[in-house]
Design an enzyme around this catalytic site. Structure first.
Site, PDB file in Angstrom:
ATOM      1  N   GLY A 295      13.397 -12.218  40.518  1.00  0.00           N
ATOM      2  CA  GLY A 295      12.142 -11.452  39.720  1.00  0.00           C
ATOM      3  C   GLY A 295      11.781 -10.580  40.808  1.00  0.00           C
TER       4      GLY A 295
ATOM      5  N   ARG B  95      19.235 -11.324  38.919  1.00  0.00           N
ATOM      6  CA  ARG B  95      19.347 -12.765  39.160  1.00  0.00           C
ATOM      7  C   ARG B  95      21.210 -12.893  39.063  1.00  0.00           C
ATOM      8  NH1 ARG B  95      14.645 -14.887  39.045  1.00  0.00           N
ATOM      9  NH2 ARG B  95      13.007 -13.995  37.633  1.00  0.00           N
TER      10      ARG B  95
ATOM     11  N   GLY C 245      12.910 -14.934  45.903  1.00  0.00           N
ATOM     12  CA  GLY C 245      12.449 -16.145  45.987  1.00  0.00           C
ATOM     13  C   GLY C 245      13.155 -17.490  46.379  1.00  0.00           C
ATOM     14  N   ASP C 246      13.113 -18.476  45.813  1.00  0.00           N
ATOM     15  CA  ASP C 246      13.965 -19.708  46.140  1.00  0.00           C
ATOM     16  C   ASP C 246      15.559 -19.527  45.879  1.00  0.00           C
ATOM     17  OD1 ASP C 246      12.912 -19.947  43.580  1.00  0.00           O
ATOM     18  OD2 ASP C 246      13.576 -22.094  43.690  1.00  0.00           O
ATOM     19  N   GLY C 247      15.671 -19.249  44.888  1.00  0.00           N
ATOM     20  CA  GLY C 247      17.076 -18.932  44.338  1.00  0.00           C
ATOM     21  C   GLY C 247      17.803 -17.935  45.262  1.00  0.00           C
TER      22      GLY C 247
ATOM     23  N   THR D 245       8.042 -13.188  45.669  1.00  0.00           N
ATOM     24  CA  THR D 245       7.854 -13.676  44.406  1.00  0.00           C
ATOM     25  C   THR D 245       6.409 -13.612  43.928  1.00  0.00           C
ATOM     26  OG1 THR D 245       7.925 -15.324  43.085  1.00  0.00           O
ATOM     27  CG2 THR D 245       8.226 -15.912  45.517  1.00  0.00           C
ATOM     28  N   ILE D 246       6.198 -13.248  42.774  1.00  0.00           N
ATOM     29  CA  ILE D 246       4.665 -13.472  42.408  1.00  0.00           C
ATOM     30  C   ILE D 246       4.293 -14.915  42.252  1.00  0.00           C
ATOM     31  CG2 ILE D 246       4.717 -11.268  41.263  1.00  0.00           C
ATOM     32  CD1 ILE D 246       4.683 -12.866  38.585  1.00  0.00           C
ATOM     33  N   ASP D 247       5.076 -15.880  42.095  1.00  0.00           N
ATOM     34  CA  ASP D 247       4.875 -17.195  41.844  1.00  0.00           C
ATOM     35  C   ASP D 247       4.082 -17.881  42.992  1.00  0.00           C
ATOM     36  OD1 ASP D 247       5.995 -16.744  39.511  1.00  0.00           O
ATOM     37  OD2 ASP D 247       7.685 -18.099  39.782  1.00  0.00           O
TER      38      ASP D 247
ATOM     39  N   ASP E 179       5.455 -19.910  45.164  1.00  0.00           N
ATOM     40  CA  ASP E 179       6.231 -21.279  44.993  1.00  0.00           C
ATOM     41  C   ASP E 179       6.896 -21.592  46.070  1.00  0.00           C
ATOM     42  OD1 ASP E 179       7.659 -19.464  44.070  1.00  0.00           O
ATOM     43  OD2 ASP E 179       8.430 -20.703  42.281  1.00  0.00           O
TER      44      ASP E 179
ATOM     45  N   ARG F  83       6.440 -19.833  36.288  1.00  0.00           N
ATOM     46  CA  ARG F  83       7.388 -20.655  36.142  1.00  0.00           C
ATOM     47  C   ARG F  83       7.105 -22.202  36.158  1.00  0.00           C
ATOM     48  NH1 ARG F  83      12.973 -18.789  37.133  1.00  0.00           N
ATOM     49  NH2 ARG F  83      12.018 -17.678  38.986  1.00  0.00           N
TER      50      ARG F  83
HETATM   51  O1  F6P Z   1       9.779 -15.835  39.553  1.00  0.00           O
HETATM   52  C1  F6P Z   1       9.002 -14.790  38.949  1.00  0.00           C
HETATM   53  C2  F6P Z   1       9.000 -14.924  37.545  1.00  0.00           C
HETATM   54  O2  F6P Z   1       8.090 -13.684  37.064  1.00  0.00           O
HETATM   55  C3  F6P Z   1       8.438 -16.237  36.815  1.00  0.00           C
HETATM   56  O3  F6P Z   1       6.851 -16.131  37.134  1.00  0.00           O
HETATM   57  C4  F6P Z   1       8.817 -16.216  35.506  1.00  0.00           C
HETATM   58  O4  F6P Z   1       8.890 -17.500  35.154  1.00  0.00           O
HETATM   59  C5  F6P Z   1      10.106 -15.806  35.691  1.00  0.00           C
HETATM   60  O5  F6P Z   1      10.256 -14.904  36.863  1.00  0.00           O
HETATM   61  C6  F6P Z   1      10.494 -14.635  34.471  1.00  0.00           C
HETATM   62  O6  F6P Z   1      11.959 -14.192  34.933  1.00  0.00           O
HETATM   63  P1  F6P Z   1      12.656 -13.044  33.940  1.00  0.00           P
HETATM   64  O7  F6P Z   1      12.056 -11.735  34.289  1.00  0.00           O
HETATM   65  O8  F6P Z   1      14.163 -13.284  34.425  1.00  0.00           O
HETATM   66  O9  F6P Z   1      12.427 -13.370  32.514  1.00  0.00           O
END
Ligand code: F6P
Length: 326
Positions: free
Chosen positions: A14, A75, A105-107, A129-131, A133, A175
Protein backbone atom coordinates in the site's frame (compact mmCIF):
# COMPACT_ATOMS: atom_id res chain seq x y z
CA UNK A 1 33.13 1.66 3.09
CA UNK A 2 32.08 -0.82 0.42
CA UNK A 3 32.64 -0.23 -3.25
CA UNK A 4 29.05 -0.29 -4.46
CA UNK A 5 28.17 1.30 -7.79
CA UNK A 6 24.64 0.37 -8.86
CA UNK A 7 21.62 0.68 -6.61
CA UNK A 8 17.86 0.59 -7.13
CA UNK A 9 14.79 1.73 -5.25
CA UNK A 10 11.21 0.47 -5.29
CA UNK A 11 7.97 1.06 -3.41
CA UNK A 12 5.82 -1.94 -2.59
CA UNK A 13 2.48 -2.74 -0.95
CA UNK A 14 0.00 0.00 0.00
CA UNK A 15 1.29 3.48 -0.82
CA UNK A 16 1.83 5.93 2.02
CA UNK A 17 2.36 9.70 2.15
CA UNK A 18 6.08 10.41 2.38
CA UNK A 19 7.17 7.70 -0.06
CA UNK A 20 8.07 10.36 -2.64
CA UNK A 21 10.16 12.22 -0.08
CA UNK A 22 12.06 8.98 0.58
CA UNK A 23 12.55 8.25 -3.15
CA UNK A 24 13.82 11.79 -3.64
CA UNK A 25 16.36 11.43 -0.82
CA UNK A 26 17.54 8.02 -2.08
CA UNK A 27 18.06 9.31 -5.62
CA UNK A 28 19.67 12.63 -4.69
CA UNK A 29 22.00 11.06 -2.10
CA UNK A 30 23.02 8.28 -4.48
CA UNK A 31 23.75 10.83 -7.22
CA UNK A 32 25.75 12.92 -4.79
CA UNK A 33 28.02 9.93 -4.16
CA UNK A 34 28.25 9.17 -7.89
CA UNK A 35 26.30 5.93 -7.69
CA UNK A 36 24.11 4.81 -10.57
CA UNK A 37 20.53 4.73 -9.36
CA UNK A 38 17.61 2.89 -10.93
CA UNK A 39 13.91 3.24 -10.18
CA UNK A 40 11.87 0.05 -10.33
CA UNK A 41 8.21 0.66 -11.22
CA UNK A 42 5.28 -1.19 -9.61
CA UNK A 43 7.30 -2.78 -6.80
CA UNK A 44 8.29 -6.44 -7.14
CA UNK A 45 5.93 -6.80 -10.11
CA UNK A 46 8.11 -4.36 -12.05
CA UNK A 47 11.26 -6.10 -10.89
CA UNK A 48 9.92 -9.33 -12.41
CA UNK A 49 8.82 -7.60 -15.63
CA UNK A 50 11.97 -5.51 -16.01
CA UNK A 51 10.33 -2.11 -15.49
CA UNK A 52 13.68 -0.63 -14.47
CA UNK A 53 14.84 2.85 -15.42
CA UNK A 54 17.87 4.94 -14.66
CA UNK A 55 17.12 8.03 -12.52
CA UNK A 56 18.88 11.30 -11.84
CA UNK A 57 18.45 14.33 -9.58
CA UNK A 58 15.92 16.06 -11.81
CA UNK A 59 13.62 13.00 -11.95
CA UNK A 60 12.76 13.68 -8.33
CA UNK A 61 12.21 17.44 -8.55
CA UNK A 62 9.00 18.81 -7.05
CA UNK A 63 7.77 15.58 -5.51
CA UNK A 64 8.56 15.99 -1.80
CA UNK A 65 5.10 17.45 -1.13
CA UNK A 66 3.11 14.90 -3.11
CA UNK A 67 1.25 11.80 -1.93
CA UNK A 68 1.28 8.43 -3.70
CA UNK A 69 4.54 7.22 -5.23
CA UNK A 70 6.11 8.32 -8.50
CA UNK A 71 7.45 4.76 -8.84
CA UNK A 72 3.94 3.32 -8.55
CA UNK A 73 3.40 0.31 -6.31
CA UNK A 74 1.78 -3.11 -6.28
CA UNK A 75 1.15 -6.16 -4.13
CA UNK A 76 2.92 -9.00 -5.90
CA UNK A 77 1.74 -12.59 -5.58
CA UNK A 78 4.17 -13.61 -8.34
CA UNK A 79 7.17 -12.56 -6.27
CA UNK A 80 6.21 -15.20 -3.71
CA UNK A 81 6.67 -17.93 -6.33
CA UNK A 82 10.06 -19.47 -7.19
CA UNK A 83 9.55 -18.57 -10.85
CA UNK A 84 8.81 -14.92 -10.07
CA UNK A 85 11.79 -14.65 -7.73
CA UNK A 86 14.14 -16.14 -10.33
CA UNK A 87 12.87 -13.75 -13.00
CA UNK A 88 13.49 -10.84 -10.64
CA UNK A 89 17.03 -12.08 -9.99
CA UNK A 90 17.68 -12.26 -13.73
CA UNK A 91 16.72 -8.59 -14.05
CA UNK A 92 18.93 -7.59 -11.12
CA UNK A 93 21.84 -9.35 -12.85
CA UNK A 94 21.03 -7.68 -16.17
CA UNK A 95 21.32 -4.20 -14.61
CA UNK A 96 24.14 -5.28 -12.30
CA UNK A 97 22.18 -4.00 -9.29
CA UNK A 98 24.14 -4.54 -6.09
CA UNK A 99 21.96 -2.72 -3.57
CA UNK A 100 18.20 -2.36 -3.26
CA UNK A 101 16.14 0.03 -1.14
CA UNK A 102 12.64 -1.29 -0.46
CA UNK A 103 10.03 1.14 0.81
CA UNK A 104 7.02 -0.77 2.12
CA UNK A 105 5.41 -2.75 4.91
CA UNK A 106 5.80 -6.23 6.37
CA UNK A 107 4.92 -8.11 3.14
CA UNK A 108 7.53 -6.08 1.26
CA UNK A 109 10.13 -6.86 3.93
CA UNK A 110 9.43 -10.58 3.64
CA UNK A 111 10.00 -10.29 -0.10
CA UNK A 112 13.31 -8.50 0.48
CA UNK A 113 14.48 -11.15 2.95
CA UNK A 114 13.54 -13.95 0.51
CA UNK A 115 15.47 -12.20 -2.26
CA UNK A 116 18.60 -11.69 -0.15
CA UNK A 117 18.55 -15.39 0.77
CA UNK A 118 18.74 -16.44 -2.88
CA UNK A 119 20.93 -13.75 -4.35
CA UNK A 120 23.95 -11.81 -3.07
CA UNK A 121 22.49 -8.33 -2.97
CA UNK A 122 22.43 -5.70 -0.22
CA UNK A 123 18.85 -4.93 0.84
CA UNK A 124 17.68 -2.08 3.09
CA UNK A 125 14.04 -1.60 4.15
CA UNK A 126 12.31 1.71 4.83
CA UNK A 127 9.06 1.29 6.81
CA UNK A 128 6.45 2.70 4.42
CA UNK A 129 2.92 2.01 5.62
CA UNK A 130 0.17 4.10 7.18
CA UNK A 131 -0.60 1.28 9.61
CA UNK A 132 2.39 1.73 11.99
CA UNK A 133 2.35 -2.04 12.41
CA UNK A 134 6.07 -2.78 12.20
CA UNK A 135 8.29 -3.62 15.13
CA UNK A 136 11.70 -2.00 15.62
CA UNK A 137 10.46 1.53 15.02
CA UNK A 138 8.37 4.08 16.90
CA UNK A 139 6.49 5.03 13.76
CA UNK A 140 6.19 4.38 10.02
CA UNK A 141 6.19 6.59 6.95
CA UNK A 142 2.70 7.96 6.29
CA UNK A 143 1.15 7.25 9.67
CA UNK A 144 1.24 10.88 10.79
CA UNK A 145 -0.41 12.13 7.60
CA UNK A 146 -3.03 9.37 7.61
CA UNK A 147 -4.02 9.95 11.21
CA UNK A 148 -4.30 13.71 10.61
CA UNK A 149 -6.45 13.08 7.52
CA UNK A 150 -8.68 10.83 9.62
CA UNK A 151 -8.84 13.46 12.37
CA UNK A 152 -9.96 16.24 10.03
CA UNK A 153 -12.57 13.97 8.46
CA UNK A 154 -13.94 12.92 11.85
CA UNK A 155 -14.13 16.58 12.97
CA UNK A 156 -16.40 17.22 10.00
CA UNK A 157 -18.50 14.18 10.78
CA UNK A 158 -18.84 15.50 14.35
CA UNK A 159 -20.56 18.65 13.03
CA UNK A 160 -23.24 16.77 11.16
CA UNK A 161 -23.62 14.15 13.90
CA UNK A 162 -24.28 16.93 16.41
CA UNK A 163 -26.65 18.78 14.06
CA UNK A 164 -28.82 15.69 13.55
CA UNK A 165 -28.47 14.02 16.97
CA UNK A 166 -27.03 10.92 15.33
CA UNK A 167 -24.57 8.19 16.17
CA UNK A 168 -21.81 7.78 13.59
CA UNK A 169 -19.82 4.59 13.27
CA UNK A 170 -16.62 5.68 11.52
CA UNK A 171 -14.36 2.99 10.13
CA UNK A 172 -10.65 3.75 9.83
CA UNK A 173 -7.84 1.75 8.21
CA UNK A 174 -5.17 -0.26 9.96
CA UNK A 175 -5.73 -3.83 8.79
CA UNK A 176 -5.01 -5.63 12.08
CA UNK A 177 -3.55 -2.71 14.03
CA UNK A 178 -5.50 -0.10 15.99
CA UNK A 179 -3.00 2.77 15.98
CA UNK A 180 -4.86 4.99 13.51
CA UNK A 181 -8.14 4.36 15.36
CA UNK A 182 -6.63 5.05 18.75
CA UNK A 183 -4.80 8.27 17.86
CA UNK A 184 -7.55 9.68 15.63
CA UNK A 185 -10.21 8.67 18.16
CA UNK A 186 -8.44 10.31 21.10
CA UNK A 187 -7.63 13.43 19.07
CA UNK A 188 -11.30 13.90 18.12
CA UNK A 189 -12.75 13.13 21.55
CA UNK A 190 -14.65 10.20 20.09
CA UNK A 191 -17.03 8.49 22.50
CA UNK A 192 -15.74 4.98 21.84
CA UNK A 193 -12.76 3.50 19.99
CA UNK A 194 -12.84 -0.14 18.93
CA UNK A 195 -9.47 -1.66 18.12
CA UNK A 196 -8.27 -5.18 17.30
CA UNK A 197 -5.85 -5.20 20.25
CA UNK A 198 -8.69 -5.14 22.81
CA UNK A 199 -11.84 -7.25 22.97
CA UNK A 200 -15.00 -5.44 21.87
CA UNK A 201 -18.18 -6.01 23.88
CA UNK A 202 -21.25 -4.76 22.04
CA UNK A 203 -23.15 -4.74 25.36
CA UNK A 204 -20.67 -2.24 26.80
CA UNK A 205 -21.16 -0.02 23.79
CA UNK A 206 -24.92 -0.23 24.17
CA UNK A 207 -24.67 0.67 27.89
CA UNK A 208 -22.54 3.69 26.97
CA UNK A 209 -25.11 4.87 24.42
CA UNK A 210 -28.00 4.31 26.83
CA UNK A 211 -26.23 6.32 29.53
CA UNK A 212 -25.70 9.15 27.03
CA UNK A 213 -29.33 8.95 25.94
CA UNK A 214 -30.49 9.32 29.57
CA UNK A 215 -28.42 12.45 30.05
CA UNK A 216 -29.69 13.81 26.74
CA UNK A 217 -26.39 13.29 24.91
CA UNK A 218 -27.59 12.25 21.53
CA UNK A 219 -24.69 12.46 19.13
CA UNK A 220 -21.83 10.03 19.39
CA UNK A 221 -18.81 9.12 17.31
CA UNK A 222 -17.75 5.50 17.52
CA UNK A 223 -14.41 4.80 15.83
CA UNK A 224 -14.11 1.28 14.49
CA UNK A 225 -10.75 0.00 13.33
CA UNK A 226 -11.24 -2.07 10.15
CA UNK A 227 -9.69 -5.11 11.82
CA UNK A 228 -11.73 -5.01 15.03
CA UNK A 229 -12.81 -8.41 16.37
CA UNK A 230 -16.48 -7.33 16.23
CA UNK A 231 -16.13 -6.58 12.50
CA UNK A 232 -16.05 -3.32 10.56
CA UNK A 233 -18.31 -0.30 11.12
CA UNK A 234 -21.27 -1.85 9.26
CA UNK A 235 -21.26 -5.00 11.38
CA UNK A 236 -20.81 -3.07 14.62
CA UNK A 237 -23.59 -0.67 13.67
CA UNK A 238 -25.96 -3.58 12.89
CA UNK A 239 -25.09 -5.35 16.15
CA UNK A 240 -25.72 -2.16 18.15
CA UNK A 241 -29.00 -1.41 16.34
CA UNK A 242 -30.38 -4.78 17.40
CA UNK A 243 -30.12 -3.72 21.03
CA UNK A 244 -30.37 0.07 20.91
CA UNK A 245 -32.16 2.05 18.26
CA UNK A 246 -33.41 5.09 20.15
CA UNK A 247 -31.00 7.30 18.16
CA UNK A 248 -30.59 7.39 14.41
CA UNK A 249 -27.23 6.16 13.19
CA UNK A 250 -25.04 6.33 10.09
CA UNK A 251 -21.87 4.59 8.95
CA UNK A 252 -18.87 6.30 7.31
CA UNK A 253 -15.93 4.31 5.97
CA UNK A 254 -12.96 6.62 5.51
CA UNK A 255 -11.09 3.99 3.45
CA UNK A 256 -8.41 4.99 0.96
CA UNK A 257 -8.91 8.68 1.65
CA UNK A 258 -6.46 8.03 4.49
CA UNK A 259 -3.72 6.85 2.14
CA UNK A 260 -3.60 9.89 -0.14
CA UNK A 261 -2.77 13.54 0.20
CA UNK A 262 0.23 15.73 0.73
CA UNK A 263 2.51 14.31 3.44
CA UNK A 264 2.79 16.13 6.76
CA UNK A 265 6.05 17.82 7.77
CA UNK A 266 6.84 14.82 9.99
CA UNK A 267 6.44 12.36 7.11
CA UNK A 268 8.45 14.49 4.66
CA UNK A 269 11.27 14.67 7.16
CA UNK A 270 11.13 10.98 8.04
CA UNK A 271 11.14 9.94 4.38
CA UNK A 272 14.08 12.27 3.75
CA UNK A 273 16.07 11.00 6.74
CA UNK A 274 15.41 7.34 5.93
CA UNK A 275 16.19 7.77 2.22
CA UNK A 276 19.50 9.46 3.05
CA UNK A 277 20.35 6.85 5.71
CA UNK A 278 19.56 3.99 3.32
CA UNK A 279 22.32 5.11 0.94
CA UNK A 280 24.79 5.67 3.76
CA UNK A 281 24.09 2.13 5.03
CA UNK A 282 24.47 0.61 1.56
CA UNK A 283 27.81 2.37 1.13
CA UNK A 284 28.85 1.10 4.57
CA UNK A 285 28.23 -2.43 3.31
CA UNK A 286 25.11 -3.07 5.41
CA UNK A 287 22.41 -5.47 4.28
CA UNK A 288 19.31 -7.25 5.56
CA UNK A 289 18.22 -4.38 7.76
CA UNK A 290 15.10 -2.30 8.18
CA UNK A 291 15.50 1.31 9.16
CA UNK A 292 13.40 2.71 11.95
CA UNK A 293 13.27 5.56 14.41
CA UNK A 294 13.51 5.30 18.21
CA UNK A 295 13.43 8.38 20.44
CA UNK A 296 14.14 10.59 17.43
CA UNK A 297 17.25 8.67 16.35
CA UNK A 298 17.51 6.46 13.27
CA UNK A 299 18.03 2.82 14.16
CA UNK A 300 18.17 -0.51 12.35
CA UNK A 301 16.63 -3.93 12.93
CA UNK A 302 17.40 -7.18 11.08
CA UNK A 303 14.75 -7.58 8.38
CA UNK A 304 14.27 -11.19 9.41
CA UNK A 305 12.88 -10.27 12.84
CA UNK A 306 10.77 -7.23 11.95
CA UNK A 307 7.11 -7.68 12.77
CA UNK A 308 7.57 -11.03 14.51
CA UNK A 309 6.30 -9.23 17.56
CA UNK A 310 3.49 -6.75 17.03
CA UNK A 311 4.39 -3.55 18.91
CA UNK A 312 2.27 -3.31 22.05
CA UNK A 313 -0.03 -0.36 22.62
CA UNK A 314 1.16 1.78 25.49
CA UNK A 315 -0.52 1.24 28.85
CA UNK A 316 -0.99 4.99 29.14
CA UNK A 317 -2.93 5.11 25.85
CA UNK A 318 -5.11 2.22 26.91
CA UNK A 319 -5.91 3.84 30.30
CA UNK A 320 -6.83 7.07 28.51
CA UNK A 321 -8.93 5.16 26.03
CA UNK A 322 -10.92 3.64 28.88
CA UNK A 323 -11.37 6.84 30.92
CA UNK A 324 -11.74 9.55 28.29
CA UNK A 325 -13.91 7.80 25.73
CA UNK A 326 -16.90 7.33 27.99
O1 F6P B 1 -1.40 -1.55 4.57
C1 F6P B 1 -2.02 -0.34 4.43
C2 F6P B 1 -3.49 -0.50 4.17
O2 F6P B 1 -3.96 0.77 3.82
C3 F6P B 1 -4.30 -1.11 5.30
O3 F6P B 1 -4.61 -0.16 6.29
C4 F6P B 1 -5.50 -1.61 4.56
O4 F6P B 1 -6.10 -2.70 5.22
C5 F6P B 1 -4.92 -2.08 3.25
O5 F6P B 1 -3.73 -1.36 3.07
C6 F6P B 1 -5.81 -1.90 2.05
O6 F6P B 1 -5.15 -2.42 0.94
P1 F6P B 1 -5.63 -2.25 -0.58
O7 F6P B 1 -5.37 -0.84 -0.99
O8 F6P B 1 -4.79 -3.22 -1.32
O9 F6P B 1 -7.09 -2.56 -0.60
Amino acid sequence: MKNIQNIAVLTSGGDSPGMNAAIRAVVRTACHFNLNVFGIKHGYEGLIDGEIESMNESDVSNIIHTGGTILRTARSARFRTEEGLQQAIENLKKFNIEGLVIIGGDGSYKGAAALAEKFPIQVIGIPGTIDKDLSGTDTTLGFDTAVNTAMYAIDKIRDTAEAHDRIFFVEVMGRDAGYIALDAGLATGSEAILIPETKTYIDHLVTLLEKGWKRKKKSHIIIVSEGDDAGGAIQVSNAVKEKFNSIESRVTILGHLQRGGSPSMADRLLGTRWGFAAIEKLMAGKTGIALGIKNGEINETPLSIVNKEHPALSEEMLRMLYILSN
